[in-house]
Design a protein around this motif. Structure first.
Motif, PDB file in Angstrom:
ATOM      1  N   VAL A  36      48.156  90.673  41.012  1.00  0.00           N
ATOM      2  CA  VAL A  36      49.398  91.197  41.584  1.00  0.00           C
ATOM      3  C   VAL A  36      49.786  90.398  42.826  1.00  0.00           C
ATOM      4  N   CYS A  37      48.827  90.103  43.686  1.00  0.00           N
ATOM      5  CA  CYS A  37      49.121  89.328  44.903  1.00  0.00           C
ATOM      6  C   CYS A  37      49.564  87.908  44.571  1.00  0.00           C
ATOM      7  N   ILE A  38      48.923  87.291  43.597  1.00  0.00           N
ATOM      8  CA  ILE A  38      49.311  85.941  43.190  1.00  0.00           C
ATOM      9  C   ILE A  38      50.719  85.951  42.586  1.00  0.00           C
ATOM     10  N   ALA A  39      51.025  86.947  41.788  1.00  0.00           N
ATOM     11  CA  ALA A  39      52.359  87.044  41.188  1.00  0.00           C
ATOM     12  C   ALA A  39      53.428  87.283  42.250  1.00  0.00           C
ATOM     13  N   MET A  40      53.139  88.142  43.229  1.00  0.00           N
ATOM     14  CA  MET A  40      54.110  88.390  44.298  1.00  0.00           C
ATOM     15  C   MET A  40      54.320  87.148  45.159  1.00  0.00           C
ATOM     16  N   GLY A  41      53.268  86.414  45.437  1.00  0.00           N
ATOM     17  CA  GLY A  41      53.400  85.176  46.202  1.00  0.00           C
ATOM     18  C   GLY A  41      54.205  84.133  45.461  1.00  0.00           C
ATOM     19  N   GLY A  60      57.838  85.242  45.469  1.00  0.00           N
ATOM     20  CA  GLY A  60      58.425  85.012  46.795  1.00  0.00           C
ATOM     21  C   GLY A  60      58.758  83.551  47.022  1.00  0.00           C
ATOM     22  N   ALA A  61      57.884  82.665  46.591  1.00  0.00           N
ATOM     23  CA  ALA A  61      58.136  81.236  46.742  1.00  0.00           C
ATOM     24  C   ALA A  61      59.340  80.798  45.914  1.00  0.00           C
ATOM     25  N   VAL A  62      59.455  81.305  44.693  1.00  0.00           N
ATOM     26  CA  VAL A  62      60.596  80.971  43.842  1.00  0.00           C
ATOM     27  C   VAL A  62      61.879  81.533  44.435  1.00  0.00           C
ATOM     28  N   PHE A  63      61.839  82.770  44.928  1.00  0.00           N
ATOM     29  CA  PHE A  63      63.025  83.385  45.534  1.00  0.00           C
ATOM     30  C   PHE A  63      63.480  82.597  46.752  1.00  0.00           C
TER      31      PHE A  63
END
Length: 83
Positions: free
Chosen positions: A20-25, A28-31
């Motif tokens: 979950v943390c890797i996916a959120m990071g 966030g980077a893509v956004f």
């Protein structure tokens, strides 16, 4: 490799917060990269309709977050370019 399939992830539920943390990071980077590409005054996508995009930001403050001041009435020290 263990933890990469759903069956092994059910055996090791402690890996779920890591994913979950890797996916959120990553999201966030893509956004943030998309935000820079679409909203930044340094990037122009169509030079024919707007050949001088920096003129739109002459009286605007270019900051990521500015909670206090209204910069719309302040005269910009930027030079006026003309041909």
């Amino acid at each position: 490799m263990q933890g990469l399939t759903m069956a092994s992830l059910k055996k090791n539920p402690a890996l779920i917060p890591l994913y979950v943390c890797i996916a959120m990071g990553g999201a966030g980077a893509v956004f943030y990269t998309l935000r820079l590409a679409l909203r930044s005054p340094e990037v122009t996508w169509n030079r024919k309709s707007n050949p001088e995009p920096w003129e739109e930001f002459r009286n605007k403050q270019h900051k990521f977050y500015s909670p206090v001041r209204d910069y719309s009435n302040i005269q910009s020290p930027a030079p006026k370019y003309s041909e």
